[in-house]
Enzyme design. Structure first.
Site, PDB file in Angstrom:
ATOM      1  CG  ASP A  61      -1.868   1.132   1.288  1.00  0.00           C
ATOM      2  OD1 ASP A  61      -2.726   1.204   0.395  1.00  0.00           O
ATOM      3  OD2 ASP A  61      -1.780   1.960   2.220  1.00  0.00           O
ATOM      4  CD  GLU A 112      -2.168   2.213  -3.482  1.00  0.00           C
ATOM      5  OE1 GLU A 112      -3.286   2.721  -3.644  1.00  0.00           O
ATOM      6  OE2 GLU A 112      -1.573   2.238  -2.388  1.00  0.00           O
TER       7      GLU A 112
END
Length: 562
Positions: free
Chosen positions: A221, A280
């Site tokens: 993330d 990401e």
């Protein structure tokens, strides 16, 4: 919710063989599970790990290679689990650590890999480190693991710099003792200071904890976050760059992040079974994203440039070419994605106000994506053709970006990510449509009544449903050597608004044609029709309006054996 392994089919051995091959991630189809909205086993209205386990046979039958699970760690849920209080514990709302272990083992038994989220840019303000840092006050050694700073102004009443939160408002919150701490997201999500050795060591330990449990990889993330520019300088512009920005900033995509991922790659490579990490990384260019994928760093990065490209032939061809060139330069596979838990579902994005057109284009876009070289990511519910839920009452929303007034959350989101997170419809004619164990039971977000026609159960009975199209496409992708594999496409001459390319592998050839215009287009028939996005029949069966052939309807993709 009693279904467990009963749906396993006779070709399980073949599936296990596919899962065991080397380089599995280079052309894998990976399905994102958003646990709170996937399946609820205990009937409390919130999806959980037991619910995921019970529905794994659906993913096995769909034909994906791996499952990516959004966070299920111990968390106050200020940002749906992306505010982690304990990286080694399962939040009770989702189950137990034993459930996580059972999920990994059950998935592996079905030939499915398991990828879990890891959230290294920030934690929860309930994390033990941060709580102690607050309690000990200025000068605490624990504060050095975060970004605590004195404020500006005569009394320190102003934030240390001009950075803004992705969720809206300043990226700084002042504590009771007068210092400020940095949070690029919600105030409940303080950013770690990755200049501190203890942060590095902690995350190496967290990686090993989950790798020892058996997970096959991590989705990282905010992989472009972590490292901030020395001195935390002002951005100096009124309109700051957020996740979708195209300008460099002092808080995203700093070169120092690459040292972190070189270190992580050594951890991953120490384990058997090709464990991977997926970034990401919202970067200004696809070339910057490729830097995360050099041979000693991460394995894949989400292709957000592709995700944010509209339904336009020229733009799509350009982003495909640029993506393949950038990834080939570092020896990494391209990735392709159309939806996730942060953006408007592509059936709505492509609709231009017409839901039927949106679904037609979504199906065509899926066949285009699945025919490209590299790895593809699916978001739960897209195999059902689910649209964005745009009319959720404000009082049921839980997205922190909504409450902070963010308009920078994702394509067209305006702080309303809840619309793509509504729980899945599985069966029945009334909410919660099999999401939970009983009819009329709760679901944490309400489902539209019209979803009764979009349930898995309803689409099982319709040979032309979106679910059947996905199953047919993934079955063909597994069987045909030219699908997924390789590093390039061979573009063919077409009229304006139409894309066509050839893929070759193992003496077999596939041609893909896509009509992105609003009118029928006449084309030469390149070979035997395999699959058409307007129908989901098996290969060789008549496909209605496409089989006559040289006329391609609007918003349609066709696969041909050539």
């Amino acid at each position: 919710m009693t279904q467990h392994l009963t749906d396993v089919t006779a070709d399980e051995t073949e599936h296990h063989d596919a899962a065991a091959r080397t380089g599995w991630w280079r052309d894998a189809v990976i399905y994102q599970v958003y646990p709170r909205s996937f399946a609820d086993a205990n009937g409390d209205g919130m999806g959980d790990l037991r619910g995921v386990i019970a529905r794994l046979p659906h993913l096995r039958r769909l034909g994906v290679d791996a499952v990516w699970l959004s966070p299920f760690y111990a968390s106050p849920q200020a940002d749906a689990g992306y505010d982690v209080a304990d990286y080694r514990a399962v939040d009770p709302v989702f189950g137990t650590l034993a459930d996580a272990d059972d999920l990994v083992r059950t998935a592996h038994g079905l030939g499915l890999r398991v990828i879990v989220d890891i959230v290294p840019n920030h934690c929860s303000d309930r994390h033990a480190w941060f709580r102690r840092a607050l309690a000990e006050g200025p000068g605490s050694p624990l504060r050095e693991r975060f970004h605590f700073r004195p404020g500006k102004g005569p009394r320190g009443e102003l934030p240390p710099n001009d950075w803004e939160s992705v969720f809206g408002g300043p990226a700084w919150t002042r504590t009771a003792d007068g210092e400020w701490y940095l949070h690029l997201f919600a105030p409940e999500q303080p950013d770690f200071n990755w200049d501190h050795p203890a942060v590095h060591e902690e995350f190496r330990s967290v990686l090993r904890f989950w790798l020892d449990l058996g997970v096959d990889g991590f989705r990282v993330d905010v992989a472009h976050g972590l490292v901030k520019a020395p001195g935390l300088p002002d951005v100096g512009v009124g309109e700051q760059v957020k996740l979708l920005g195209v300008r460099p900033t002092p808080y995203f995509d700093q070169d120092g992040v690459h040292e972190v991922y070189r270190d992580w790659r050594a951890v991953l490579d120490a384990y058997d079974g090709e464990r991977i990490a997926v970034a990401e990384a919202w970067t200004p260019t696809v070339e910057r994203s490729a830097l995360y994928l050099r041979p000693d760093e991460l394995h894949q990065a989400f292709n957000f440039t592709y995700l944010t490209t509209g339904w336009d032939a020229v733009a799509l061809r350009a982003v495909i070419d640029r993506s393949l060139a950038a990834m080939n330069a570092v020896g990494a596979p391209a990735t392709w994605v159309l939806s996730n838990h942060d953006v408007v579902r592509h059936a709505t994005r492509f609709a231009d106000g017409d839901p039927a057109r949106g679904l037609r284009r979504a199906r065509a876009a899926t066949l285009l994506m699945l025919a490209l070289p590299g790895s593809a990511y699916l978001y739960q519910g897209e195999e059902l053709g689910l649209p964005e839920v745009t009319d959720l009452p404000d009082e049921v929303r839980q997205d922190p970006a909504f409450f902070r007034g963010s308009g920078q959350d994702g394509p067209g989101q305006e702080g309303r990510r809840d619309g793509c997170r509504v729980p899945l419809p599985w069966s029945g004619t009334k909410p919660p449509f099999g999401f939970g164990p009983r009819e009329g039971g709760p679901s944490w977000l309400p489902q539209p009544p019209a979803w009764k026609d979009l349930t898995v159960e309803a689409q099982e009975r319709d040979p032309d449903s979106t679910l059947q199209l996905y199953r047919a496409a993934l079955a063909l992708r597994r069987e045909h050597p030219a699908l997924g594999a390789g590093e390039s496409v061979e573009w063919l001459d077409t009229p304006p608004g139409v894309l066509a390319f050839r893929r070759r592998a193992a003496d077999r050839c596939l041609v893909v044609t896509v009509n992105l215009t609003d009118r029928p287009v006449a084309l030469p028939v390149p070979g035997e029709l395999l699959l058409c996005s307007t129908h989901a029949h098996p290969p060789g069966a008549p496909l209605g309006g496409c089989e006559s052939a040289a006329v391609l309807p609007p918003d349609v993709t066709v696969w041909w054996a050539a």
